[in-house]
Scaffold this motif. Structure first.
Motif, PDB file in Angstrom:
ATOM      1  N   ALA A 295       0.820  -1.211   0.000  1.00  0.00           N
ATOM      2  CA  ALA A 295       0.000   0.000   0.000  1.00  0.00           C
ATOM      3  C   ALA A 295       0.853   1.260   0.000  1.00  0.00           C
ATOM      4  CB  ALA A 295      -0.924  -0.005   1.224  1.00  0.00           C
ATOM      5  N   THR A 296       2.128   1.105   0.395  1.00  0.00           N
ATOM      6  CA  THR A 296       3.036   2.249   0.486  1.00  0.00           C
ATOM      7  C   THR A 296       3.947   2.384  -0.729  1.00  0.00           C
ATOM      8  OG1 THR A 296       3.043   1.945   2.883  1.00  0.00           O
ATOM      9  CG2 THR A 296       4.727   3.384   1.973  1.00  0.00           C
ATOM     10  N   ILE A 297       4.463   1.265  -1.227  1.00  0.00           N
ATOM     11  CA  ILE A 297       5.482   1.356  -2.290  1.00  0.00           C
ATOM     12  C   ILE A 297       5.049   0.760  -3.623  1.00  0.00           C
ATOM     13  CG2 ILE A 297       7.318   1.318  -0.572  1.00  0.00           C
ATOM     14  CD1 ILE A 297       7.920  -1.557  -1.411  1.00  0.00           C
ATOM     15  N   ASN A 298       3.942   0.004  -3.654  1.00  0.00           N
ATOM     16  CA  ASN A 298       3.519  -0.628  -4.903  1.00  0.00           C
ATOM     17  C   ASN A 298       2.501   0.248  -5.614  1.00  0.00           C
ATOM     18  OD1 ASN A 298       3.289  -2.615  -6.898  1.00  0.00           O
ATOM     19  ND2 ASN A 298       1.533  -3.536  -5.876  1.00  0.00           N
ATOM     20  N   MET A 299       2.973   1.283  -6.305  1.00  0.00           N
ATOM     21  CA  MET A 299       2.106   2.274  -6.931  1.00  0.00           C
ATOM     22  C   MET A 299       2.107   2.110  -8.454  1.00  0.00           C
ATOM     23  SD  MET A 299       0.815   3.933  -4.419  1.00  0.00           S
ATOM     24  CE  MET A 299       1.078   4.308  -2.691  1.00  0.00           C
ATOM     25  N   ALA A 300       1.635   0.958  -8.911  1.00  0.00           N
ATOM     26  CA  ALA A 300       1.641   0.689 -10.354  1.00  0.00           C
ATOM     27  C   ALA A 300       0.696   1.632 -11.097  1.00  0.00           C
ATOM     28  CB  ALA A 300       1.251  -0.766 -10.611  1.00  0.00           C
ATOM     29  N   GLY A 301      -0.491   1.866 -10.528  1.00  0.00           N
ATOM     30  CA  GLY A 301      -1.442   2.779 -11.171  1.00  0.00           C
ATOM     31  C   GLY A 301      -0.887   4.184 -11.269  1.00  0.00           C
ATOM     32  N   ALA A 302      -0.248   4.646 -10.190  1.00  0.00           N
ATOM     33  CA  ALA A 302       0.370   5.977 -10.207  1.00  0.00           C
ATOM     34  C   ALA A 302       1.495   6.036 -11.231  1.00  0.00           C
ATOM     35  CB  ALA A 302       0.900   6.314  -8.820  1.00  0.00           C
ATOM     36  N   ALA A 303       2.222   4.925 -11.394  1.00  0.00           N
ATOM     37  CA  ALA A 303       3.321   4.883 -12.370  1.00  0.00           C
ATOM     38  C   ALA A 303       2.787   5.064 -13.786  1.00  0.00           C
ATOM     39  CB  ALA A 303       4.074   3.559 -12.243  1.00  0.00           C
ATOM     40  N   VAL A 304       1.673   4.394 -14.099  1.00  0.00           N
ATOM     41  CA  VAL A 304       1.050   4.556 -15.421  1.00  0.00           C
ATOM     42  C   VAL A 304       0.583   5.998 -15.602  1.00  0.00           C
ATOM     43  CG1 VAL A 304      -0.880   3.880 -16.896  1.00  0.00           C
ATOM     44  CG2 VAL A 304       0.326   2.137 -15.580  1.00  0.00           C
ATOM     45  N   THR A 305      -0.096   6.533 -14.596  1.00  0.00           N
ATOM     46  CA  THR A 305      -0.642   7.896 -14.675  1.00  0.00           C
ATOM     47  C   THR A 305       0.460   8.932 -14.900  1.00  0.00           C
ATOM     48  OG1 THR A 305      -2.438   7.293 -13.177  1.00  0.00           O
ATOM     49  CG2 THR A 305      -2.005   9.640 -13.472  1.00  0.00           C
ATOM     50  N   ILE A 306       1.493   8.872 -14.079  1.00  0.00           N
ATOM     51  CA  ILE A 306       2.576   9.854 -14.173  1.00  0.00           C
ATOM     52  C   ILE A 306       3.268   9.763 -15.530  1.00  0.00           C
ATOM     53  CG2 ILE A 306       4.835  10.500 -13.233  1.00  0.00           C
ATOM     54  CD1 ILE A 306       3.749   9.596 -10.487  1.00  0.00           C
ATOM     55  N   THR A 307       3.463   8.526 -16.016  1.00  0.00           N
ATOM     56  CA  THR A 307       4.113   8.342 -17.310  1.00  0.00           C
ATOM     57  C   THR A 307       3.270   8.938 -18.437  1.00  0.00           C
ATOM     58  OG1 THR A 307       5.118   6.292 -16.522  1.00  0.00           O
ATOM     59  CG2 THR A 307       5.086   6.638 -18.904  1.00  0.00           C
ATOM     60  N   VAL A 308       1.975   8.628 -18.437  1.00  0.00           N
ATOM     61  CA  VAL A 308       1.080   9.143 -19.486  1.00  0.00           C
ATOM     62  C   VAL A 308       1.004  10.668 -19.422  1.00  0.00           C
ATOM     63  CG1 VAL A 308      -1.306   9.213 -20.290  1.00  0.00           C
ATOM     64  CG2 VAL A 308      -0.274   7.030 -19.657  1.00  0.00           C
ATOM     65  N   MET A 309       0.873  11.224 -18.225  1.00  0.00           N
ATOM     66  CA  MET A 309       0.794  12.678 -18.075  1.00  0.00           C
ATOM     67  C   MET A 309       2.090  13.370 -18.530  1.00  0.00           C
ATOM     68  SD  MET A 309      -2.202  13.387 -17.026  1.00  0.00           S
ATOM     69  CE  MET A 309      -3.619  12.670 -16.184  1.00  0.00           C
ATOM     70  N   ALA A 310       3.230  12.758 -18.198  1.00  0.00           N
ATOM     71  CA  ALA A 310       4.512  13.336 -18.599  1.00  0.00           C
ATOM     72  C   ALA A 310       4.649  13.335 -20.128  1.00  0.00           C
ATOM     73  CB  ALA A 310       5.660  12.544 -17.969  1.00  0.00           C
ATOM     74  N   MET A 311       4.241  12.227 -20.755  1.00  0.00           N
ATOM     75  CA  MET A 311       4.331  12.153 -22.222  1.00  0.00           C
ATOM     76  C   MET A 311       3.334  13.109 -22.876  1.00  0.00           C
ATOM     77  SD  MET A 311       6.797  10.179 -22.778  1.00  0.00           S
ATOM     78  CE  MET A 311       6.595  10.148 -24.571  1.00  0.00           C
TER      79      MET A 311
END
Length: 317
Positions: A295-311
């Protein structure tokens, strides 16, 4: 004949839909939704946050005590962290592939004022690493700094194991307080349907479809990444590592996923995760250690979101 009661998952789903419909109906009266409906969602989230820290602290200590072996805890912890790093890397890769293939953000011009941003220097790796270890045991609990809470729990769990017979009283106290915390958690979970309605309704009432339309492509790309990551990565994981049917897995995890979607809280969904994994036959001591860490370090959804937003931002430059 006795009437069949609706499951909590069904209640949450119904209230989620009702919340969206009510939000659409209150678009011209968004102040009412914000002032009189949102507070109930805030109260619910506050209750979840109130009990999450004790649950994480006590469940990790309880899980470590149940394993009864410091080396075993270290092995499980290392395997867990490696797995989370791999799934996060896959999430970033999926986000990059989708964002580049679909050229998300291309053709959209940001207003000049939106481009004014002064970046701050990122903290060094060693600084981040040092900050994981708290200088006292009270502040992380008060501020809900989850990584530091996990570190505190690990050290106390190790201490109780190494204390042997003299640590038995401490172990019994942890067991007793953990049971109390879980009972409180169960009471709060029963309010989930009301909480979901109160959280989603004002969001829809304030924003509505008109605000979302300009960013619809970005949203669709991000959600496509979530779905692909969920179907491919997690389905393969449960099949390979647990020998479980992905359909069975997602059936049991539907309630945590619905709540996570409506509340946008990884830590808040922890009680649902613990309950769902227990029903799937996961050993309590393993779930109590692995899930709070995730719940603290496994942020796969956030990883997708941040990547898409950055691109998307890169394609608008």
């Amino acid at each position: 004949m006795e009437k069949k009661k609706l499951s909590l998952t069904a209640k949450i789903t119904i209230c989620l839909v009702l919340g969206v419909l009510a939000g659409l109906g209150l678009q011209n009266h968004a102040d009412f939704a914000v002032n009189y409906i949102k507070p109930f969602g805030t109260i619910y989230l506050n209750l979840i946050k109130m009990i999450v820290v004790p649950v994480v602290l006590l469940s990790i200590i309880q899980g470590i005590i149940s394993l009864q072996d410091v080396k075993k805890v270290g092995t499980i912890g290392a395997q867990t962290v490696i797995f989370y790093l791999c799934t996060t890397a896959l999430a970033v890769t999926i986000g990059l592939v989708f964002a580049n293939l679909l050229q998300v953000g291309a053709g959209y011009t940001l207003p000049a004022e939106a481009l004014t941003y002064e970046a701050t220097a990122a903290p060094s790796f060693m600084s981040t690493f040092v900050n994981i270890f708290p200088s006292n045991a009270i502040t992380p609990l008060a501020n809900a700094t989850m990584l530091q809470v996990i570190v505190i729990a690990i050290f106390f769990g190790f201490g109780i194991i190494l204390a042997g017979d003299k640590g038995k009283l401490a172990a019994d106290v942890v067991e007793s307080f953990a049971e109390v915390a879980f009972k409180i958690m169960d009471m709060i979970i029963q309010l989930s349907a009301i909480g979901v309605f109160a959280l989603i309704c004002p969001v829809v009432a304030e924003n509505g479809p008109a605000v979302l339309l300009p960013l619809l492509k970005v949203i669709l790309v991000a959600y496509s990444g979530y779905i692909v990551h969920m179907v491919l990565v997690y389905s393969a994981s449960v099949r390979c590592f647990a020998g479980m049917s992905p359909l069975t897995f997602f059936k049991h995890m539907s309630q945590p996923m619905i709540f996570a979607f409506s509340s946008a809280s990884s830590v808040g969904v922890l009680p649902f995760n613990l309950d769902a994994t227990e029903k799937m036959g996961v050993r309590k001591e393993i779930a109590s250690f692995v899930l709070p860490l995730g719940a603290t370090i496994n942020m796969a959804g956030a990883a997708v979101t941040i990547t898409v937003m950055a691109m998307a931002a890169a394609h608008t430059m």
